[in-house]
Every structure is written in C-alpha cells, then in structure tokens.
Design a protein around this motif. Structure first.
Motif, PDB file in Angstrom:
ATOM      1  N   ALA B  10      45.157  59.088  40.663  1.00 33.07           N
ATOM      2  CA  ALA B  10      45.798  57.771  40.555  1.00 33.07           C
ATOM      3  C   ALA B  10      46.639  57.710  39.294  1.00 33.07           C
ATOM      4  O   ALA B  10      46.182  58.102  38.230  1.00 33.07           O
ATOM      5  N   ARG B  11      47.874  57.217  39.443  1.00 32.68           N
ATOM      6  CA  ARG B  11      48.777  57.151  38.300  1.00 32.68           C
ATOM      7  C   ARG B  11      48.681  55.785  37.593  1.00 32.68           C
ATOM      8  O   ARG B  11      49.183  55.608  36.504  1.00 32.68           O
ATOM      9  N   GLY B  12      48.119  54.870  38.211  1.00 29.74           N
ATOM     10  CA  GLY B  12      48.003  53.537  37.584  1.00 29.74           C
ATOM     11  C   GLY B  12      47.017  52.703  38.369  1.00 29.74           C
ATOM     12  O   GLY B  12      46.295  53.223  39.226  1.00 29.74           O
ATOM     13  N   GLN B  13      46.993  51.442  38.081  1.00 35.13           N
ATOM     14  CA  GLN B  13      46.070  50.526  38.779  1.00 35.13           C
ATOM     15  C   GLN B  13      46.514  50.364  40.216  1.00 35.13           C
ATOM     16  O   GLN B  13      47.666  50.033  40.496  1.00 35.13           O
ATOM     17  N   GLU B  14      45.625  50.665  41.138  1.00 33.72           N
ATOM     18  CA  GLU B  14      45.937  50.451  42.536  1.00 33.72           C
ATOM     19  C   GLU B  14      45.942  48.958  42.824  1.00 33.72           C
ATOM     20  O   GLU B  14      45.147  48.195  42.236  1.00 33.72           O
ATOM     21  N   PRO B  15      46.830  48.451  43.694  1.00 30.02           N
ATOM     22  CA  PRO B  15      46.739  47.024  44.062  1.00 30.02           C
ATOM     23  C   PRO B  15      45.426  46.752  44.792  1.00 30.02           C
ATOM     24  O   PRO B  15      45.016  47.566  45.633  1.00 30.02           O
ATOM     25  N   SER B  16      44.761  45.668  44.431  1.00 29.50           N
ATOM     26  CA  SER B  16      43.458  45.404  45.052  1.00 29.50           C
ATOM     27  C   SER B  16      43.655  44.918  46.483  1.00 29.50           C
ATOM     28  O   SER B  16      44.642  44.243  46.794  1.00 29.50           O
ATOM     29  N   LEU B  17      42.711  45.298  47.324  1.00 32.47           N
ATOM     30  CA  LEU B  17      42.795  44.929  48.723  1.00 32.47           C
ATOM     31  C   LEU B  17      42.510  43.441  48.871  1.00 32.47           C
ATOM     32  O   LEU B  17      41.758  42.865  48.069  1.00 32.47           O
ATOM     33  N   PRO B  18      43.065  42.797  49.881  1.00 27.17           N
ATOM     34  CA  PRO B  18      42.721  41.389  50.093  1.00 27.17           C
ATOM     35  C   PRO B  18      41.257  41.279  50.512  1.00 27.17           C
ATOM     36  O   PRO B  18      40.714  42.230  51.087  1.00 27.17           O
ATOM     37  N   PRO B  19      40.611  40.196  50.190  1.00 24.41           N
ATOM     38  CA  PRO B  19      39.209  40.042  50.604  1.00 24.41           C
ATOM     39  C   PRO B  19      39.108  40.026  52.122  1.00 24.41           C
ATOM     40  O   PRO B  19      40.075  39.668  52.812  1.00 24.41           O
ATOM     41  N   PRO B  20      37.963  40.425  52.661  1.00 22.70           N
ATOM     42  CA  PRO B  20      37.798  40.434  54.110  1.00 22.70           C
ATOM     43  C   PRO B  20      38.045  39.045  54.693  1.00 22.70           C
ATOM     44  O   PRO B  20      37.736  38.033  54.051  1.00 22.70           O
ATOM     45  N   ARG B  21      38.560  39.019  55.928  1.00 23.24           N
ATOM     46  CA  ARG B  21      38.894  37.736  56.550  1.00 23.24           C
ATOM     47  C   ARG B  21      37.671  36.828  56.625  1.00 23.24           C
ATOM     48  O   ARG B  21      37.785  35.610  56.616  1.00 23.24           O
ATOM     49  N   SER B  22      36.479  37.438  56.719  1.00 26.12           N
ATOM     50  CA  SER B  22      35.274  36.628  56.888  1.00 26.12           C
ATOM     51  C   SER B  22      34.838  35.950  55.590  1.00 26.12           C
ATOM     52  O   SER B  22      33.875  35.209  55.578  1.00 26.12           O
ATOM     53  N   GLU B  23      35.532  36.266  54.475  1.00 24.72           N
ATOM     54  CA  GLU B  23      35.090  35.703  53.192  1.00 24.72           C
ATOM     55  C   GLU B  23      36.014  34.630  52.631  1.00 24.72           C
ATOM     56  O   GLU B  23      35.738  34.078  51.582  1.00 24.72           O
ATOM     57  N   VAL B  24      37.152  34.400  53.266  1.00 22.38           N
ATOM     58  CA  VAL B  24      38.064  33.395  52.718  1.00 22.38           C
ATOM     59  C   VAL B  24      38.382  32.347  53.769  1.00 22.38           C
ATOM     60  O   VAL B  24      38.101  32.518  54.961  1.00 22.38           O
ATOM     61  N   GLY B  25      39.008  31.275  53.279  1.00 21.33           N
ATOM     62  CA  GLY B  25      39.456  30.230  54.186  1.00 21.33           C
ATOM     63  C   GLY B  25      38.352  29.235  54.494  1.00 21.33           C
ATOM     64  O   GLY B  25      37.194  29.396  54.112  1.00 21.33           O
ATOM     65  N   LEU B  26      38.739  28.211  55.191  1.00 20.48           N
ATOM     66  CA  LEU B  26      37.818  27.112  55.478  1.00 20.48           C
ATOM     67  C   LEU B  26      36.612  27.555  56.305  1.00 20.48           C
ATOM     68  O   LEU B  26      35.469  27.226  55.956  1.00 20.48           O
ATOM     69  N   PRO B  27      36.836  28.332  57.403  1.00 17.70           N
ATOM     70  CA  PRO B  27      35.665  28.696  58.214  1.00 17.70           C
ATOM     71  C   PRO B  27      34.628  29.451  57.392  1.00 17.70           C
ATOM     72  O   PRO B  27      33.427  29.179  57.494  1.00 17.70           O
ATOM     73  N   ALA B  28      35.088  30.358  56.532  1.00 17.85           N
ATOM     74  CA  ALA B  28      34.149  31.133  55.724  1.00 17.85           C
ATOM     75  C   ALA B  28      33.387  30.232  54.769  1.00 17.85           C
ATOM     76  O   ALA B  28      32.174  30.352  54.613  1.00 17.85           O
ATOM     77  N   THR B  29      34.098  29.304  54.115  1.00 23.46           N
ATOM     78  CA  THR B  29      33.443  28.388  53.192  1.00 23.46           C
ATOM     79  C   THR B  29      32.378  27.584  53.915  1.00 23.46           C
ATOM     80  O   THR B  29      31.250  27.445  53.438  1.00 23.46           O
ATOM     81  N   LEU B  30      32.754  27.071  55.085  1.00 24.79           N
ATOM     82  CA  LEU B  30      31.787  26.285  55.843  1.00 24.79           C
ATOM     83  C   LEU B  30      30.563  27.124  56.174  1.00 24.79           C
ATOM     84  O   LEU B  30      29.429  26.679  56.009  1.00 24.79           O
ATOM     85  N   ARG B  31      30.829  28.373  56.638  1.00 25.51           N
ATOM     86  CA  ARG B  31      29.706  29.185  57.074  1.00 25.51           C
ATOM     87  C   ARG B  31      28.793  29.509  55.891  1.00 25.51           C
ATOM     88  O   ARG B  31      27.579  29.408  55.969  1.00 25.51           O
TER      89      ARG B  31
END
Lengths: 340, 497
Positions: B10-31
């Motif tokens: 690795a030549r530098g900081q890799e861009p971080s992956l987006p969080p899994p779909r199941s962990e963000v957004g309203l449905p995830a918060t509710l769950r």
C-alpha cells in the motif's frame, strides 16, 4: 371540620393568641379609610373572584355592607384578605383583619374560649343529601337501604349514622378520604346519595356533567350556622356589625330594596321603616355612624333577600332555595330584633 | 526454498469502505434500537401503542372536544349533559388574573414593564458573547430590583428610620468586607469598622424591642436608638474607607468601599420619592407575578447567602462554623410548609401590638432563608471536590482568603455543581406554589381560586386549569434546565466525559 389536623394546628395557634382586642376598631377603620375583611380564598357563592378579578359572594356583600355603613355608601373601601381555614382566627386575633366574613360556623368553643364574637347567622347551613332526580325521592326519610357516599373522619359521617339510626333506617356507607373523590364516586354511580353540607352539595352539583339530573333534598340534619365574626372586647364594633346584619334582614322584612330605598327614606309613613332608614330618631349616630347608615347599606348591596338571590339564589348557577334562610315570616329562621 | 514475497504494498491510506447496508439508514437504526430481539419488539409495540393512545386522548380532550371561546360555564356544558373536553374558555377568561392576580387593570403595564426589563437584562447576560457583562450584571443585580420594587408597589413605601438604619448597617458590613478584600488594608481600622457595624446591628435589635423617643430627620421617622445605629453604621463605613485608603490602591479601593452605602442611599431615596405611581398593595398581587417574585427573590438571595454559609461551614473560626452549621441544619431540617406557617402565624405573635409585617415579605424571607440552606450544601459539595493543591497554590501566590476564594476556588467549585444549583432553583420554583397555604395567590393558587367562581364551575374546569398551570411551570423549569446544560457544556474544561 373538613381537615382535622389543620384545624388542630389553627386552634393551637389561636389558643396561644388570645389577647384582648384593641378597642375602637371603628376609629381605626375610619382613620385607615378601608375596612379589612377576612374572606374565604374561594367558595362558590360566598367568596370568589369574577372574570374582572372583583370579589363577589354572600360573605363579600357583608364586607361591602359594613364598609358602606361606615364610609357613607362607598362599598369599595374594603381590603379583602383571603384566609385559609387555619389562618382565619389568628388573623382576626392579631388585628390583621377587622371583620371575618368567612363562612365560619358559630360554636360555643369559638364564641367563648377563642375570644371571638359571632354577630349573627348570615347563612344557616347544615348537612343535606343529594340524589339523582330519576330516583323519584322527595324526602330523606325515603332513603332507607340507600348507598351513601360520605367523607371519612368528619362530623358529617357521624351525623349521617345518627340520623339513619334515629329514624330506624338502614344504609350502606361508602366512606372515602377526600371530598373530591366522594363527588366522583357519586357521579360514577357508586352510591345513590351524596351527603355533605348543603352549600357544598350545591357547589358539587355544578361539577356534575348534568347538574339538572340531581336534586338536593329539603331535610337538613345538622346545625352549621355560618356568620361574620369580630374580636371580643370592642362592644361598639360588635354592635355596629351586628346591627348592619339585623338591618339587612329587617330591610327585607319591611320590603326595603336597593331600588326603592331612597323613595322609602323620603316618603315612607311606616314608623319601622322611618326608624330603620334614619328618618326618625338617631339610631345611626348611637352606633357611631350617620343616621342614613342603612340607606347607604341598602343602596350598596340591597337587603338580605337581594344579597341571597344575587349570589346563591335560584337565578345563579348554584340555584340554592331559601329553605332555612327564609325570613321567619315565611317559614325560615332569619329573624332580627326590631330597630326601636 | 524461494521465499514468498508480498507483491502488494500500500502506498498510502486506502479509502475506507462504506458501512454495510444493514448498519446505516433508518431501517437499521430502528432494528438496532427498537426491534433487536423479540422481547424488544414486544416492548416497542406495547409502549408505542400506549403512547399513541395517550397522545390521542390528550389531543381529543385538549383540542377536538375542547371549547375555546365562551362567556361563562354554559359554553363548556353540553345541553343534555355529558362530558366535554378541556374548557379553554375558562383559562381565556381568567388569563389576566392568572398572570397579574388582582393587580389593577390600568396599572398592569407596570408589571409588563418590569418583566420586559428583566428579560432585556437577562438575555444579554445569558448569552456568552454579549459585551458589557459587568455593567449588565450590576444593572440586573442592583438597579433592576429597585426599579421593579418601585414599579410594582408604586414606590413611596413609608420607610421608617429603623429600616434606613438597618439597610445602612448591612451596607457597612459589605463595605468592611470590600475594604478587607483589598490588599494592604489596615487591620486595626478594619476591625473597628466590623465592630462598629456589629454594635449598630445590636442597637437595632434593642431598638426593635423597646420604644425610645422619636424625631424626624430628613423626612424619616427615627427613634433615638435607631438613629444611634444609623450613625454607628456611617462611622463604620468611614472606618472602612480609611482602612482601605491607607493601602496602596487608593481611588479604586475607595470607590468600592463607598459603593454599598451609596447604593443604599439611592435605594432609600428611590423608595421614598413620589413617582406619581398609584400604590398597589401586595395583597392585590397574584398569579404568575407572585410566583416569579417569590422564585426570583429566592434564587437571587439563595446563591450569595448559600456561598457565604458554605464558606462559613468550612471555616476554621469556631463561632462562624458553629453558626453556619446550626443555621443550615435547622432550616434544612424543617419542611418549607412549616417555615411558611411559622412566618404567617407565629411572627405576628412576637411582634408588638399594632406592628404588622407584609405577608408577602414574610413568605419571601422564609423562602430565601430556606433555599439558602439547601444552596449552602450544594456549594459545599463543590468546595470539597477542589483538591488541596489549589488552596495551597493560591496561598503560595500570596492571595488573601477572599481573593483565593473569589479568583481560584469558587469559579471551579461552582462550575462543578451547576446541575445541583439549577436543581435547587427548579425545586424552589415549584415549591413557591406552597405559599397557597398561607393565603397568597401564586399561579397555582389563582388558578384554584378560579375554580370557585360559580360562573365557571363545570366538570372540566378544574382539569383544564390544572393542566394550564402545570404547562406554565414546566415551561419555566424546562427553560432553566436547558440553559444549565448549555452552561455546563460551555464551562467544561478538562473534565469531559
């Protein structure tokens, strides 16, 4: 009666406060320019404040009557002190008020041991019964077997038991801690009969969702004579307030009203009326006022009947019948010695 | 064997992956928060239904079935009987009384003006970035109470010579304290100032008990003894002045010493001058006005008194410490209702015949003393959290006791106990409703008095009035609470959790 602990506290405070009244209350009132009147903090029909914040009620009109007698018809020269039940006697004893017109029951203990003087009875109250109109009951003697809602730990409860026993009737008491809860229980149909002092029954009726469904039975089973009180030790002041009270009753008996009082004062030939309104003799000056004292009083508040009708009578929301408070000539108890 | 070489570097900081779909957004918060386990789901549904049911009932009662206008009880009654919702017409008709009590209609602008002044002076003080903090605080703390007193009562209170002497005695004490605060003050003269003030207070106590000859001075009616006390207080101020002046900082120190008596003189003058305002006796005050007067007086008096008592309780002087302990424990040990009862029933018994003492003032003093005792313990909690090193450091810098407290200890201690202080304020605000017991009409008392107006008695009058009162109390308490949280966050320096 309603709250024994507070009453006890109050009587302790009073008992330690029995001091001779300062004489010449009338001079003090005249010098001050206002009458200090102790009244209830709020009792429908007796002392309450209207939308403009003005005090009104039967007791209030007694304050106004005394002020009108002293200040030549100016009934506005009253400083009202709303007092709780515990406060009322210390306030009178400590000379914080000149007159206590606060639906106070006349008892021997208060009249003697507490150093108070009751000037008369401006409302004969007493324990009564309220029932639903559709029960078709017209007398308390028909209540045998009824379920009765009553507040616990009061003389009301004792009076109730005595009355039913004396008349050989059965009843099922529903004893509840506070008067509000008693009213609610009655309204929800947990009992057939609600009992407390009659004036309280009429006020409770207004809180029912349909007041017209309920009637107060004519029987009064206990004595709660309510009246204005002054300090012991100032006979002049005692006489003055007493005769304002008697004057109001005499005025009703003689047919003197707010409307016709000036005409009567000028033209009446009836010697009773002439004496009452100061056309003959010097009765007003004898009690330290002007001879027109009663003219001023009647012009300001009317006679006793007018005061009653205006504040608690059939045309008010309370709709209280005269009953015991009718004149003696009409089968009631209101009677005044003559002005002679 | 040839070594395996990693070809990816690795030549530098890799861009971080987006969080899994199941962990963000309203449905995830509710769950995550509401439906994580079957039990959670059941609780969520049950409470949700309950909340919806409660909200619906409240809306139905308070809005849909409610009556908003009307002239008397008929408006809030159904013709054939039956339950109706809230009777807001009652609140509407009595609103003036709920706010002003029986304050005369034509004079209510004075209450409005006093309230406006309070708001105008408080807001800039509460906003950290607003300028002129010191001037603002002086105006709010000294000028406003006097102006409000004159506005509300109409001024021209017959201040007797005894009161004048008493106020000047208090001023003498404050002057002596200020003189003592400046470095290099002469201890002998300071002691003389304190002594003179104490003697003055003693003479005043005697003057209250026995009658002595009376004569007029500058329009005030003095008795011989109260005049003596007045002169003693003035002498004490003079002593303080000289004690401060012989020190290095002359003009600033003298100004500070002279301020309390000057303020007192202005106060006495303001209370005696006729401003042409119609006098409004306190028995006509009521509603929110009385609630605010009692609460603000209690709040304003309890903080300084509480600080002094807390310092006194930690003092090394036995008399001061004993007095503070007795005072605090006595007032904390009795219920407020007892204090109010005593003030209403017992004080008149001890006063000489014919001397009356304003009912509202009695309650104010009772509330102020009571809350000061509580405040003292809150402040003491803060003082105990300050490490000993802070005291030693301040002493090593050569600061005097008062300087140490003012500059080093108190700022830290008070910051620590802001939640406790505001807690006491909020409790005090709500406790003001107890003055109903002694016949004063605060907000709750006025609302309850409204229930006995036969023109407005209906099945729903009481509930409507009480909900209205509760809402007003909540507004004030919630406001105080939010501001305290804001102040905590702003003053947080190093203790952040």
């Amino acid at each position: 009666m309603k709250n024994s602990i507070l009453a006890l506290l109050g009587s302790v405070a009073v008992a330690s406060a029995v001091v001779p009244a300062t004489a010449a209350t009338l001079d003090d009132v005249k010098n001050r320019g206002t009458l200090r009147c102790g009244v209830n903090t709020g009792l429908p029909g007796f002392a309450s404040q209207n939308d403009q914040g003005e005090w009104q009620g039967l007791d209030i009109d007694y304050c106004k009557a005394v002020a009108a007698a002293i200040f030549d018809g100016d009934a506005s020269k009253v400083q009202y002190s709303p007092l709780s039940a515990v406060q009322r006697f210390p306030a009178l004893q400590n000379n914080e008020v000149d007159l206590l017109a606060r639906n106070t029951t006349w008892t021997m203990d208060r009249d003697t041991a507490l150093g108070l003087n009751f000037v008369g009875v401006n409302y004969y109250d007493g324990q009564g019964f309220m029932v639903r109109r559709d029960l078709n009951v017209t007398s308390a003697l028909q209540l045998s077997g009824a379920t009765v809602c009553v507040q616990s730990g009061t003389t009301t409860e004792l009076n109730l038991t005595d009355y039913f026993r004396a008349n050989n009737m059965d009843f099922n008491p529903v004893v509840i801690e506070s008067q509000d809860s008693v009213n609610t229980a009655y309204e929800q149909g947990r009992c057939d009969v609600l009992t407390t002092d009659a004036s309280g029954l009429y006020a409770s009726r207004l809180e029912m969702s349909n007041p017209d469904e309920h009637i107060v039975l004519p029987e009064i089973i206990s004595k709660e004579p309510l009246g204005p009180v002054v300090r012991q030790g100032d006979e002049q002041w005692f006489d003055l307030v007493k005769w304002v009270h008697f004057g109001l009753i005499n005025a009703e008996e003689l047919g003197v009203t707010q409307e016709n009082v000036e005409d009567m004062a000028a033209n009446s030939e009836n010697p009773d009326i002439r004496r009452l309104l100061g056309a003959d003799d010097n009765f007003g000056e004898d009690i330290g006022l002007t001879n027109q004292w009663m003219v001023h009083v009647i012009k300001a508040v009317g006679n006793y009947g007018e005061i009653f009708d205006r504040n608690v009578g059939p045309d008010t929301p309370l709709k209280i019948q005269r009953g015991q408070n009718a004149l003696w000539t009409k089968g009631g108890l209101q009677y005044a010695p003559p002005v002679r | 064997m040839e070594e395996q070489v990693a070809f990816y570097v690795a030549r530098g900081q890799e861009p971080s992956l987006p969080p899994p779909r199941s962990e963000v957004g309203l449905p995830a918060t509710l769950r995550k928060n509401l439906f994580a386990t079957p039990l959670d789901s059941v609780i969520t549904v049950a409470l949700g239904l309950f909340a919806a049911w409660a909200a619906w009932n409240l809306i139905e009662w308070g809005l849909l079935r409610a009556v908003f206008t009307g002239a008397d009880r008929e408006a809030c009654l159904l013709p054939g009987g039956g339950e109706i919702g809230a009777c807001w017409a009652f609140v509407n008709a009595k609103l003036g009384q709920f706010i002003y009590g029986r304050y005369p209609l034509d004079e209510r602008w004075r209450v409005d003006l006093a309230f406006l002044l309070l708001v105008l002076l408080t807001i800039p003080l509460a906003i950290p970035r607003a300028p002129y903090k010191r001037l603002n605080a002086l105006l709010l703390g000294i000028a406003f109470p006097v102006v409000a007193l004159v506005l509300l009562t109409g001024g021209e209170i017959g201040v007797s010579g005894g009161w004048v002497a008493f106020l000047f005695t208090l001023a003498a004490f404050v002057s002596a304290a200020f003189a003592g605060g400046s470095s290099g003050a002469r201890p002998a003269l300071l002691k003389a100032a304190m002594g003179l003030a104490a003697v003055s207070l003693l003479v005043l106590l005697i003057a209250a008990a026995i009658r002595s000859g009376r004569f007029d001075l500058l329009g005030f009616e003095f008795s011989t003894l109260s005049l003596l006390a007045f002169l003693l207080a003035l002498a004490s101020v003079a002593a303080s002045l000289f004690a401060g002046r012989t020190g290095g900082e002359s003009s600033a120190g003298a100004g500070r010493v002279l301020m309390p008596p000057l303020v007192t003189a202005v106060l006495v003058a303001a209370l005696s001058v006729d401003f042409g305002l119609q006098p409004v006796p306190t028995n006509l005050w009521g509603g929110l006005l009385v609630t605010l007067v009692v609460a603000l007086t209690g709040i304003a008096a309890s903080l300084p008194l509480g600080i002094l008592l807390a310092l006194g309780r930690r003092s090394h002087l036995p008399a001061v410490r004993l007095f503070s302990i007795i005072f605090i424990e006595f007032w904390r040990g009795v219920p407020l209702i007892t204090v109010l009862f005593m003030s209403a029933f017992m004080i008149p018994l001890f006063l000489p015949d014919g001397v009356s003492f304003n009912q509202l003032l009695r309650a104010l003093i009772g509330v102020a003393i009571f809350s000061a005792a509580y405040m003292a313990e809150v402040i003491r909690g803060g003082l105990q959290a300050i490490p000993k090193g802070q005291y030693e450091g301040a002493q090593a810098l050569g600061l005097s006791y008062w300087q140490m407290m003012r500059l080093v200890i108190m700022p830290q201690a008070i910051k620590l106990v802001i939640p406790g202080i505001v807690n006491t304020f909020i409790g005090l605000f709500k406790d003001t409703s107890l003055v109903y017991i002694i016949g004063l009409a605060d907000l709750l008392g006025t609302v309850r008095r409204g229930f006995s107006d036969p023109n407005w008695i209906t099945p729903s009058t009481a509930a409507t009035g009480l909900i209205f009162a509760a809402f007003v109390y909540w507004l004030f308490c919630f406001g105080m609470s939010r501001y305290s949280m804001f102040m905590e966050r702003r003053l947080e320096t190093g203790h952040k959790r």
